[in-house]
Design an enzyme around this catalytic site. Sequence first.
Site, PDB file in Angstrom:
ATOM      1  N   ASN A 120       0.906  -1.198   0.045  1.00  0.00           N
ATOM      2  CA  ASN A 120      -0.012   0.170   0.163  1.00  0.00           C
ATOM      3  C   ASN A 120       0.847   1.202   0.018  1.00  0.00           C
ATOM      4  O   ASN A 120       2.030   1.280   0.503  1.00  0.00           O
ATOM      5  CB  ASN A 120      -0.842  -0.033   1.213  1.00  0.00           C
ATOM      6  CG  ASN A 120      -0.448   0.528   2.415  1.00  0.00           C
ATOM      7  OD1 ASN A 120      -0.495   1.751   2.726  1.00  0.00           O
ATOM      8  ND2 ASN A 120       0.653  -0.351   3.046  1.00  0.00           N
TER       9      ASN A 120
ATOM     10  N   ASN B  10       4.788   5.369  15.524  1.00  0.00           N
ATOM     11  CA  ASN B  10       5.096   5.052  14.093  1.00  0.00           C
ATOM     12  C   ASN B  10       6.528   5.175  13.744  1.00  0.00           C
ATOM     13  O   ASN B  10       6.454   6.284  13.042  1.00  0.00           O
ATOM     14  CB  ASN B  10       3.936   5.596  13.285  1.00  0.00           C
ATOM     15  CG  ASN B  10       3.970   4.725  11.959  1.00  0.00           C
ATOM     16  OD1 ASN B  10       5.085   4.177  11.534  1.00  0.00           O
ATOM     17  ND2 ASN B  10       2.918   4.838  11.219  1.00  0.00           N
ATOM     18  N   PHE B  11       7.388   4.395  13.847  1.00  0.00           N
ATOM     19  CA  PHE B  11       8.645   4.680  13.235  1.00  0.00           C
ATOM     20  C   PHE B  11       8.913   3.684  11.976  1.00  0.00           C
ATOM     21  O   PHE B  11      10.149   3.169  11.974  1.00  0.00           O
ATOM     22  CB  PHE B  11       9.729   4.795  14.058  1.00  0.00           C
ATOM     23  CG  PHE B  11       9.853   5.300  15.386  1.00  0.00           C
ATOM     24  CD1 PHE B  11       9.216   6.630  15.303  1.00  0.00           C
ATOM     25  CD2 PHE B  11      10.545   5.096  16.606  1.00  0.00           C
ATOM     26  CE1 PHE B  11       9.152   7.487  16.501  1.00  0.00           C
ATOM     27  CE2 PHE B  11      10.423   5.988  17.628  1.00  0.00           C
ATOM     28  CZ  PHE B  11       9.783   7.189  17.791  1.00  0.00           C
TER      29      PHE B  11
ATOM     30  N   CYS C 123       6.405   3.397   8.976  1.00  0.00           N
ATOM     31  CA  CYS C 123       5.862   3.763   7.640  1.00  0.00           C
ATOM     32  C   CYS C 123       6.709   4.134   6.599  1.00  0.00           C
ATOM     33  O   CYS C 123       7.521   5.206   6.680  1.00  0.00           O
ATOM     34  CB  CYS C 123       4.806   4.847   7.844  1.00  0.00           C
ATOM     35  SG  CYS C 123       4.098   5.129   6.349  1.00  0.00           S
TER      36      CYS C 123
ATOM     37  N   CYS D  52       2.952 -42.504  -2.699  1.00  0.00           N
ATOM     38  CA  CYS D  52       3.509 -41.726  -3.788  1.00  0.00           C
ATOM     39  C   CYS D  52       2.643 -41.940  -5.077  1.00  0.00           C
ATOM     40  O   CYS D  52       2.089 -42.953  -5.250  1.00  0.00           O
ATOM     41  CB  CYS D  52       4.953 -42.379  -4.243  1.00  0.00           C
ATOM     42  SG  CYS D  52       5.586 -41.446  -5.480  1.00  0.00           S
TER      43      CYS D  52
ATOM     44  N   CYS E  20       4.580 -38.278  -9.621  1.00  0.00           N
ATOM     45  CA  CYS E  20       4.701 -37.340 -10.426  1.00  0.00           C
ATOM     46  C   CYS E  20       6.130 -36.955 -10.655  1.00  0.00           C
ATOM     47  O   CYS E  20       6.494 -36.178 -11.373  1.00  0.00           O
ATOM     48  CB  CYS E  20       3.987 -35.837  -9.636  1.00  0.00           C
ATOM     49  SG  CYS E  20       4.861 -35.488  -7.977  1.00  0.00           S
TER      50      CYS E  20
ATOM     51  N   CYS F 227       7.063 -32.325  -2.798  1.00  0.00           N
ATOM     52  CA  CYS F 227       6.114 -33.336  -2.719  1.00  0.00           C
ATOM     53  C   CYS F 227       4.674 -32.789  -2.355  1.00  0.00           C
ATOM     54  O   CYS F 227       4.539 -32.315  -1.403  1.00  0.00           O
ATOM     55  CB  CYS F 227       6.479 -34.552  -1.729  1.00  0.00           C
ATOM     56  SG  CYS F 227       5.329 -35.828  -1.737  1.00  0.00           S
TER      57      CYS F 227
END
Lengths: 462, 473
Positions: free
Chosen positions: A96, A155-156, A158, A366, A369, A414
């Site tokens: 943001n 608020n240190f 932002c 198993c 894959c 897996c």
Amino acid sequence: MAPRKHSPIKHGRKPLKPIAPEPDLTANCGGIKSPNPFWLASAPPTNSGPQIMRAFDYGWGGAVWKTLGEDPAVINVTSRYGAIDLGGQKIAGFNNVELITDRPLADNLKEMYEVKKRYPKHAVIASLMVPCERKNWHDIVKRTEDTGCDGLELNFGCPHGMSERGMGSAVGQVPEYIKMVSEFVKEVARTPVLVKLTPNITDIRYGARAAKAGGADGVSLINTINSVMGVDLDTMVPKFAIDGYGAHGGYCGPAVKPIALNMVSQIATDPETRGLPISGIGGVSDWRDAVEFMLLGSSNVQVCTAVMHYGFRIVEDMRSGLINWMRSQNFTKLDDFVGKTAPRIVEWKKLNLHHKTIAKIDASKCIECDLCHVACQDTAHQCIVRPMDMGGKGRLPTVIEEDCVGCNLCSLVCPVESCITMEAVPTGHAPFTWEQYTKNGFKGYKEVYKRYHEPQKTGKKS
Amino acid sequence: MGSVVPKPKSQPKTIADFPGLQEMVPAMRKEEARVESSRCLTCFDAPCVTACPTHIDIPRFIRQINSADPIGSAVTILEANPLGHSCARVCPVEALCEGSCVYMGWHEKPIQIGRLQRYATDVLHGERIQPFTPGKDAGKKAAVIGAGPSGLSCAAYLRRLGVAVTVFEAKPMPGGLNTYGIAEYKLSKPQSLEETELVLDLGADVRFGVRIGKDIQFDKIVREFDAVFLGVGLGAGQALGVPGEHLPGVYEALPFIERIKAHDFSAIPTGSTTVCIGAGNTAVDVVTQAKRLGTPKVVMAYRRGPEDMPAYEYEYDLAKGDAVEFLWHVVPVQVLGTKAVTGIRFARVTEKGGKLVPVPKSEFDVPCDRIVKAIGQKAQGDTLRALSGLDLDPKGRVVVDAKTLATSNKKVWAGGDAINGGKEVVNAAADGKRAALSIYKAVTGRQPVPEHGYWISTIEGRGKGGAAKALSY
């Protein structure tokens, strides 16, 4: 009619047992008490009184008000948020460029007073951000505390917009400033003070030490991480853009949790800050995330992105999950487990080099894959082979145990739960660390895995 | 493989001899539940919650499964619906929650809500945990007549509100149709019973084998208790009204199913041909189970066409999948046979002016050795009226206030099939919940304490009451 026990119901099941009593979820972070450890982080969800009260009705234990600043209030841009989706999962990461509150200070303070009056037991914490002058901080601390709020968060952290104006992370990136402003605040504050730290630094411990030195009652972390979300490949403008231009924003959400957990554990284990109360922030989406933060030393957690994704209601499941987990562990209060895992995060040099694990593939689970095979073959230690590559038939991968270094990669790729497990192999050797190894003149290490080996040859042609 | 000793022919058959009768829809494994639950979008005011008559907070219980809190998930389910364990298996989810999943309007399969619900309640029952406690004694006592879904639901909430509860049940076991009348492959008897146990464990005093009007008079119950909840369901099956109906080999649907549920396979010969009259959901339970018992030929006969059959479409699909044969637009005119059933005579019918009329000279015979009547149960009209003096509607259903479920007698409430003429388990559970709250308010004159807020909010399916308070700021 006298009560009578109902006749036994014949269904061949064991007797019922009553569920254990609910544990006490009361949390205390640096002297700020809340009915449970779930707080809303200072962010859009805590922009106004009605939002916060609705959140409390859903069960949030506390809320850190969207950061208050001086009038005139800031102006925000439109187009403020961006997100990373990962496969089917929306908002694996979020970013943001919104600033602090864009509402007049007096409006916020009036609402804060109202909320506190109506919800005396819930924690209301005012997040604050003003220029780094003693008078400015003294003024806002006094005005804010007159609302009856339970604590302050500086608020240190932002990292966008406000930092260009010498506030937010611009303070958090300089330990001397952290200490100075903490001292300004503590000169007048009557309620506990938390310092919110920025992760946009080299070593979080310096910021935490400075906060402690400045007299802070605790730290909260992490704030968001500098980030650019991407570029639109059709228009070649940034994702997201404001009139064609982007700016770096603050990154958060599930993707940042491991970064936050590391920083929390660093502060919890640093000899200089051990015991400093921590409010854990960073990608908390459900109760399991919260428990992880608390096990690593947080007294409580703050949540934002998950709430912005699903709404305030998620606290109901967070509460339920925490309660049932505590029941399963026979914990009756949060202090029974807060910080329990922190001592298990140590420096690399203290890890046991003689510990050995190897991969085991459960052939019955198993699905062939063969992702483990290719991952091991191309990028790890060439110890997972298939009959079809050795002149035989079949795709079922098997581990050449003497070549396995126990790296975990196969078990991570897996897709089938508990098909590949990493199993400890007793080596019979006493624990031995790198620290001991170097002190011992690079001697004493027993070869617990094959360090120098020829890559496994596979393929019919070779 | 070790040597297999062949079973002597005389040995009675067990459920193991009928794989088709065993649980049809497989349980979800933990991993499957995790993946499926992660598909849920967690819609707000979700359509699935609205579609569920008990308004279970479905997105919430799915999130709880996804965050490895299956016990919490089961509690979310059972708070809103004490019958959630059986509803997870027997609910017509295609017509309710899953049918309203937002994915239906997109390009995805709906979330498998029923199977996820079953996963959560199975974990709870597997661990044998009682998550609920009786409420503080409210100093009042209520009688619940009938230990079927509506009665059990009502008893559960009354106990949680602290009202003393005595349950009167004619059968020897609780659960009603869940225990006795639902296809074995959907819900087994032990599964139904463990669910009833969780309810009755809250301290309900249950009197089994007690018939109202015979073993105890209704008036006496009304006199002795502060409130009475009537959850007596429906009465006997409807008669065909044709000659030969009383021959051996002619069954009513529910007793037929009951024998299968009891695993009383000696009393239900496989036979060669079974004809089922009717095409509702119970009829489907009959024909599919007859097939799964090994009956070579099973015929479903209905007076209208498939487009009008009362059974849900997926139930019809189930019957088709079991190779059941269908006779549409026919009515039975005579059951054939002298000592036992040897066949049934049908006439074709056609619709004229909204009425079904026989087609002249259209009669034909179907040889069979078993006939099952599944044309619905009668409401207990006359019996109920004589017993209770309650107001009934022309169809014999107890008349109630839609909001409170109060009857014409101010001490009596009613719910379930007795008021709706025969609906789903989940409707009965919703009725029991609604009635319990109105009974509590009526007998104590008080509002419940806030701890009951969540389940009470699920009666009308509204959001949390607290939110409105904050919004009014």
